[in-house]
Motif scaffolding. Structure first.
Motif, mmCIF file in Angstrom:
data_model
loop_
_atom_site.group_PDB
_atom_site.id
_atom_site.type_symbol
_atom_site.label_atom_id
_atom_site.label_comp_id
_atom_site.label_asym_id
_atom_site.label_seq_id
_atom_site.Cartn_x
_atom_site.Cartn_y
_atom_site.Cartn_z
ATOM 1 N N MET A 1 0.838 -1.198 0.000
ATOM 2 C CA MET A 1 0.000 0.000 0.000
ATOM 3 C C MET A 1 0.873 1.247 0.000
ATOM 4 N N GLU A 2 0.554 2.216 -0.867
ATOM 5 C CA GLU A 2 1.344 3.425 -0.952
ATOM 6 C C GLU A 2 0.927 4.410 0.133
ATOM 7 N N HIS A 3 1.908 5.126 0.681
ATOM 8 C CA HIS A 3 1.646 6.098 1.729
ATOM 9 C C HIS A 3 1.603 7.495 1.116
ATOM 10 N N GLU A 4 0.470 8.191 1.284
ATOM 11 C CA GLU A 4 0.310 9.490 0.654
ATOM 12 C C GLU A 4 1.323 10.512 1.176
ATOM 13 N N GLN A 5 1.724 10.370 2.467
ATOM 14 C CA GLN A 5 2.630 11.357 3.040
ATOM 15 C C GLN A 5 4.066 11.141 2.594
ATOM 16 N N ASP A 6 4.360 10.002 1.995
ATOM 17 C CA ASP A 6 5.721 9.707 1.585
ATOM 18 C C ASP A 6 6.071 10.417 0.286
ATOM 19 N N GLY A 7 7.352 10.372 -0.028
ATOM 20 C CA GLY A 7 7.825 10.995 -1.252
ATOM 21 C C GLY A 7 7.475 10.185 -2.484
ATOM 22 N N VAL A 8 8.081 10.575 -3.598
ATOM 23 C CA VAL A 8 7.835 9.918 -4.882
ATOM 24 C C VAL A 8 9.170 9.641 -5.551
ATOM 25 N N LEU A 9 9.318 8.438 -6.069
ATOM 26 C CA LEU A 9 10.483 8.080 -6.869
ATOM 27 C C LEU A 9 10.111 8.247 -8.334
ATOM 28 N N VAL A 10 10.871 9.071 -9.040
ATOM 29 C CA VAL A 10 10.605 9.332 -10.459
ATOM 30 C C VAL A 10 11.754 8.766 -11.286
ATOM 31 N N LEU A 11 11.445 7.832 -12.166
ATOM 32 C CA LEU A 11 12.435 7.287 -13.096
ATOM 33 C C LEU A 11 12.325 8.090 -14.386
ATOM 34 N N ALA A 12 13.407 8.747 -14.772
ATOM 35 C CA ALA A 12 13.335 9.644 -15.926
ATOM 36 C C ALA A 12 14.186 9.152 -17.081
ATOM 37 N N ALA A 31 14.257 20.279 -12.185
ATOM 38 C CA ALA A 31 14.193 21.511 -11.405
ATOM 39 C C ALA A 31 13.451 21.320 -10.089
ATOM 40 N N ALA A 32 12.489 20.392 -10.055
ATOM 41 C CA ALA A 32 11.624 20.240 -8.878
ATOM 42 C C ALA A 32 12.119 19.207 -7.874
ATOM 43 N N ALA A 33 13.006 18.327 -8.265
ATOM 44 C CA ALA A 33 13.401 17.211 -7.397
ATOM 45 C C ALA A 33 14.138 17.692 -6.150
ATOM 46 N N ASP A 34 13.854 17.030 -5.041
ATOM 47 C CA ASP A 34 14.614 17.281 -3.807
ATOM 48 C C ASP A 34 15.980 16.614 -3.888
ATOM 49 N N VAL A 35 16.007 15.437 -4.544
ATOM 50 C CA VAL A 35 17.257 14.699 -4.729
ATOM 51 C C VAL A 35 17.306 14.204 -6.163
ATOM 52 N N ARG A 58 19.511 18.281 -4.047
ATOM 53 C CA ARG A 58 20.800 17.625 -3.794
ATOM 54 C C ARG A 58 21.094 16.633 -4.908
ATOM 55 N N VAL A 59 22.329 16.620 -5.404
ATOM 56 C CA VAL A 59 22.746 15.692 -6.459
ATOM 57 C C VAL A 59 23.674 14.637 -5.861
ATOM 58 N N VAL A 60 23.349 13.362 -6.093
ATOM 59 C CA VAL A 60 24.186 12.263 -5.609
ATOM 60 C C VAL A 60 24.438 11.299 -6.758
ATOM 61 N N SER A 61 25.518 10.568 -6.668
ATOM 62 C CA SER A 61 25.808 9.553 -7.679
ATOM 63 C C SER A 61 25.088 8.264 -7.324
ATOM 64 N N TYR A 62 24.680 7.528 -8.345
ATOM 65 C CA TYR A 62 24.004 6.245 -8.145
ATOM 66 C C TYR A 62 24.391 5.348 -9.311
ATOM 67 N N PHE A 63 25.406 4.519 -9.095
ATOM 68 C CA PHE A 63 25.912 3.670 -10.169
ATOM 69 C C PHE A 63 26.203 2.281 -9.603
ATOM 70 N N GLU A 64 26.672 1.401 -10.457
ATOM 71 C CA GLU A 64 26.866 0.005 -10.069
ATOM 72 C C GLU A 64 27.735 -0.137 -8.820
ATOM 73 N N GLN A 82 10.486 13.117 0.479
ATOM 74 C CA GLN A 82 11.188 13.831 -0.587
ATOM 75 C C GLN A 82 10.891 13.237 -1.964
ATOM 76 N N ARG A 83 11.078 14.083 -2.980
ATOM 77 C CA ARG A 83 10.899 13.662 -4.374
ATOM 78 C C ARG A 83 12.284 13.334 -4.932
ATOM 79 N N VAL A 84 12.480 12.068 -5.268
ATOM 80 C CA VAL A 84 13.785 11.595 -5.744
ATOM 81 C C VAL A 84 13.679 11.289 -7.231
ATOM 82 N N LEU A 85 14.552 11.921 -8.008
ATOM 83 C CA LEU A 85 14.580 11.701 -9.455
ATOM 84 C C LEU A 85 15.799 10.852 -9.788
ATOM 85 N N LEU A 86 15.594 9.762 -10.502
ATOM 86 C CA LEU A 86 16.688 8.880 -10.898
ATOM 87 C C LEU A 86 16.909 8.985 -12.399
ATOM 88 N N VAL A 87 18.151 9.311 -12.791
ATOM 89 C CA VAL A 87 18.502 9.372 -14.207
ATOM 90 C C VAL A 87 19.770 8.553 -14.434
#
Length: 284
Positions: A1-12, A31-35, A58-64, A82-87
């Motif tokens: 079940m998804e929690h409305e108060q939680d953030g969102v993971l966006v795969l871009a 522009a809108a992402a928290d991370v 905030r920008v962080v690295s996410y690799f193998e 928080q809204r986390v954008l993954l690219v």
């Protein structure tokens, strides 16, 4: 079940070549992402500069190399709202790129996961290949070791769907030669190189011909599309071929009983006929 108060993971999805292919929503999400979690932060900076976007989060690295440790950190950010954008460097995260582990963890925490659809090397190559597109499967990168590569190809040698592979330009010639041996020299294929870039090239032909072309080396990002196996006529398949089909599946890790059942089902033959062929081959 998804929690409305939680953030969102966006795969871009990001451009696989031409930056003009960036989806319109990508700029807004950056522009809108928290991370912003990026496979390569340097490439991310080049992309945002080309798009004229300023990343305030905030920008962080996410690799193998750090995927396992950073996943927990990103999930905590999501649970904190928080809204986390993954690219990734190109294309859609999770498709032969980092992402699956984070999606799995986010889903387990009940966090909403959404996506910004974008360019895909898999679908672009498939559309350009000239091969059937009504049914297809994605096989990713082949194993580097010859034995493991041969076993993987044996596993899909009878696959009726069009297959899409990624490959390193350094290993392309070897992999195409291995495909020709496993699938047959005349199996149709297409090598798609540098898709959407200046030197885009699609080379179509039989596997053996493509292997000879790539033998001296090819440059660029490579996607290989291979036609599926033609339907076999049971009347044309002798006992030795039946035994060989079973042996290929066994080499790929299947149990003999399961391999016999699959071969029988694909050819519309009684399992006893396939079993007898395997026994006869063992005696020979």
């Amino acid at each position: 079940m998804e929690h409305e108060q939680d953030g969102v993971l966006v795969l871009a999805g990001t451009p696989i070549g031409d930056v003009a292919d960036a989806p319109p929503r990508l700029s807004a999400e950056l522009a809108a992402a928290d991370v912003v979690a990026a496979e390569d932060t340097r490439r991310l900076r080049r992309l945002t500069a080309a798009l004229g976007v300023e990343v305030s989060g905030r920008v962080v690295s996410y690799f193998e190399g750090n995927e396992a440790s950073r996943t927990a950190e990103l999930v905590r950010a999501l649970v904190d709202g928080q809204r986390v954008l993954l690219v990734t460097d190109a294309g859609m995260p999770s498709v032969s790129d980092p992402g699956y582990r984070l999606v799995e963890a986010a889903v387990a925490e009940g966090v909403r996961v959404t996506a910004v659809p974008g360019p895909s090397a898999v679908l672009t190559a498939l559309a350009l290949s000239g091969l059937p597109v009504d049914r297809f499967c994605f096989e990713g990168f082949l194993p580097r070791k010859p034995g493991e590569r041969a076993a993987r190809l044996a596993e899909v040698a009878a696959e009726p769907r069009t297959m899409v592979f990624f490959e390193s330009p350094r290993r392309l010639g070897v992999s195409l030669a291995a495909m020709a041996e496993a699938f047959g020299a005349d199996r149709r294929a297409a090598v798609c190189r540098e898709l959407t870039k200046t030197y885009e090239e699609v080379r179509r032909g039989p596997l053996a011909e493509l292997a000879a072309w790539a033998e001296d080396g090819v440059l660029g990002e490579i996607t290989v599309v291979v036609a599926g196996a033609p339907p076999a006529d049971p009347a044309d398949v002798g006992p030795e071929e039946l035994a060989a089909l079973v042996a290929r599946r066994e080499a790929a890790g299947q149990h003999r009983k399961e391999a016999i059942a699959e071969v029988a089902a694909e050819l519309g033959l009684p399992k006893r006929d396939v079993f007898d062929a395997v026994v006869a081959a063992k005696k020979r």
